[in-house]
Design a protein around this motif. Structure first.
Motif, PDB file in Angstrom:
ATOM      1  N   PRO A   1     -52.002  49.535  -0.450  1.00  0.00           N
ATOM      2  CA  PRO A   1     -52.415  48.376   0.349  1.00  0.00           C
ATOM      3  C   PRO A   1     -51.538  48.231   1.599  1.00  0.00           C
ATOM      4  O   PRO A   1     -50.342  48.520   1.566  1.00  0.00           O
ATOM      5  CB  PRO A   1     -52.196  47.189  -0.602  1.00  0.00           C
ATOM      6  CG  PRO A   1     -52.039  47.786  -1.962  1.00  0.00           C
ATOM      7  CD  PRO A   1     -51.449  49.143  -1.757  1.00  0.00           C
ATOM      8  N   PHE A   2     -52.144  47.776   2.681  1.00  0.00           N
ATOM      9  CA  PHE A   2     -51.371  47.507   3.893  1.00  0.00           C
ATOM     10  C   PHE A   2     -52.062  46.415   4.688  1.00  0.00           C
ATOM     11  O   PHE A   2     -53.239  46.122   4.510  1.00  0.00           O
ATOM     12  CB  PHE A   2     -51.225  48.775   4.755  1.00  0.00           C
ATOM     13  CG  PHE A   2     -52.448  49.124   5.553  1.00  0.00           C
ATOM     14  CD1 PHE A   2     -52.593  48.671   6.861  1.00  0.00           C
ATOM     15  CD2 PHE A   2     -53.468  49.892   5.010  1.00  0.00           C
ATOM     16  CE1 PHE A   2     -53.730  48.979   7.608  1.00  0.00           C
ATOM     17  CE2 PHE A   2     -54.614  50.203   5.733  1.00  0.00           C
ATOM     18  CZ  PHE A   2     -54.733  49.743   7.042  1.00  0.00           C
ATOM     19  N   HIS A   3     -51.303  45.801   5.590  1.00  0.00           N
ATOM     20  CA  HIS A   3     -51.872  44.867   6.564  1.00  0.00           C
ATOM     21  C   HIS A   3     -51.117  45.039   7.875  1.00  0.00           C
ATOM     22  O   HIS A   3     -49.951  45.449   7.890  1.00  0.00           O
ATOM     23  CB  HIS A   3     -51.791  43.415   6.076  1.00  0.00           C
ATOM     24  CG  HIS A   3     -50.398  42.926   5.844  1.00  0.00           C
ATOM     25  ND1 HIS A   3     -49.598  42.431   6.848  1.00  0.00           N
ATOM     26  CD2 HIS A   3     -49.655  42.865   4.712  1.00  0.00           C
ATOM     27  CE1 HIS A   3     -48.428  42.083   6.353  1.00  0.00           C
ATOM     28  NE2 HIS A   3     -48.430  42.333   5.062  1.00  0.00           N
ATOM     29  N   SER A   4     -51.798  44.743   8.954  1.00  0.00           N
ATOM     30  CA  SER A   4     -51.194  44.865  10.274  1.00  0.00           C
ATOM     31  C   SER A   4     -51.826  43.815  11.171  1.00  0.00           C
ATOM     32  O   SER A   4     -52.727  43.077  10.757  1.00  0.00           O
ATOM     33  CB  SER A   4     -51.413  46.272  10.838  1.00  0.00           C
ATOM     34  OG  SER A   4     -50.665  46.475  12.024  1.00  0.00           O
TER      35      SER A   4
ATOM     36  N   PRO B   1     -55.253  39.666  11.830  1.00  0.00           N
ATOM     37  CA  PRO B   1     -54.911  40.734  10.880  1.00  0.00           C
ATOM     38  C   PRO B   1     -56.044  41.735  10.680  1.00  0.00           C
ATOM     39  O   PRO B   1     -57.225  41.400  10.788  1.00  0.00           O
ATOM     40  CB  PRO B   1     -54.631  39.979   9.576  1.00  0.00           C
ATOM     41  CG  PRO B   1     -54.424  38.553   9.976  1.00  0.00           C
ATOM     42  CD  PRO B   1     -55.279  38.343  11.185  1.00  0.00           C
TER      43      PRO B   1
ATOM     44  N   SER C   1     -56.592  44.673   7.449  1.00  0.00           N
ATOM     45  CA  SER C   1     -55.969  45.070   6.193  1.00  0.00           C
ATOM     46  C   SER C   1     -56.890  45.989   5.412  1.00  0.00           C
ATOM     47  O   SER C   1     -58.111  45.998   5.615  1.00  0.00           O
ATOM     48  CB  SER C   1     -55.621  43.838   5.350  1.00  0.00           C
ATOM     49  OG  SER C   1     -56.793  43.098   5.038  1.00  0.00           O
TER      50      SER C   1
ATOM     51  N   GLU D   1     -45.539  50.941   5.922  1.00  0.00           N
ATOM     52  CA  GLU D   1     -45.112  49.590   6.300  1.00  0.00           C
ATOM     53  C   GLU D   1     -44.312  49.602   7.595  1.00  0.00           C
ATOM     54  O   GLU D   1     -44.426  48.686   8.425  1.00  0.00           O
ATOM     55  CB  GLU D   1     -44.273  48.979   5.188  1.00  0.00           C
ATOM     56  CG  GLU D   1     -43.761  47.577   5.505  1.00  0.00           C
ATOM     57  CD  GLU D   1     -42.775  47.064   4.478  1.00  0.00           C
ATOM     58  OE1 GLU D   1     -41.555  47.104   4.751  1.00  0.00           O
ATOM     59  OE2 GLU D   1     -43.219  46.626   3.403  1.00  0.00           O
TER      60      GLU D   1
ATOM     61  N   ALA E   1     -59.900  50.022   6.613  1.00  0.00           N
ATOM     62  CA  ALA E   1     -59.483  48.634   6.841  1.00  0.00           C
ATOM     63  C   ALA E   1     -60.627  47.773   7.338  1.00  0.00           C
ATOM     64  O   ALA E   1     -61.556  48.238   8.008  1.00  0.00           O
ATOM     65  CB  ALA E   1     -58.334  48.593   7.842  1.00  0.00           C
TER      66      ALA E   1
END
Length: 208
Positions: A92-95, A103, A105, A129, A164
């Motif tokens: 999982p990631f978010h930016s 966001p 994600s 990350e 994403a």
């Protein structure tokens, strides 16, 4: 974009590299004032008690979303001569989209064909990350991770796929909900050898 610094550090087992994001410090007080000004510009009453803590909370939230954790890059000698694909799926990631500050994600799939060294599996998520907690576009983020692993791990091949959902598409503009953007970056054998490329995309669950 932020500069990534590698600091040589003696280590018992790994490569002895400490990874930090060498970006300008975040001025949370200035961010609070700017957010308060933005609320006024949007026609909101900043004297409303319900908004009293909003500038502080928003400033802290952005600081958190733009500050990756430092970590030690742990790699090990490939003593067994392992030469097959190593793949970690569904990280999982978010930016934050640099165009709208909204966001995006999803999940990342990161794989590599080992050379002389192998990397601690959790470090693949740390590298993701490192670049995700910044103002980004998905295409560059995908390439950032792949390029960094190629340069610092020196494997025979690297593959990175990101899937994403972007709130700048789902909450505004065309307001398309549930759509996912898929990007990929390949290096070495995973780019040049069709069989290795096919294996990577098959394990990820995509067509090459």
């Amino acid at each position: 974009m932020s500069v990534i610094t590698l600091i040589n550090r003696p280590a018992r087992t790994g490569a002895g590299l400490h990874v930090v994001q060498n970006s300008a410090p975040i001025d949370e007080e200035a961010a609070r004032r700017a957010i308060s000004d933005l609320l006024r510009a949007l026609g909101k009453d900043v004297t409303n008690p319900h908004l009293a803590e909003t500038p502080r909370r928003v400033a802290q939230a952005f600081a958190e979303m733009l500050t990756p954790r430092e970590f030690d890059l742990t790699t090990f000698e490939n003593e067994e001569g392992y030469d097959e694909l190593v793949l970690v799926r569904d990280i999982p990631f978010h930016s934050l989209c640099e165009h709208h500050l909204l966001p995006f994600s999803g999940v990342a799939h990161i794989g590599y064909l080992p050379g002389d060294r192998i990397i601690g599996l959790s470090k693949l998520a740390r590298v993701l990350e490192l670049f995700a907690l910044d103002l980004q576009v998905q295409e560059r983020l995908t390439k950032n991770v792949a390029d960094w692993l190629e340069e610092n791990l020196q494997p025979r091949g690297v593959g990175v796929v990101l899937e994403a959902e972007h709130q700048c598409m789902s909450l505004r503009g065309v307001k398309v909900h549930g759509s996912h953007t898929v990007t990929s970056a390949l290096h070495g054998c995973l780019r040049e050898d069709s069989r290795s490329r096919q294996e990577f995309f098959t394990l990820v669950g995509l067509r090459s």
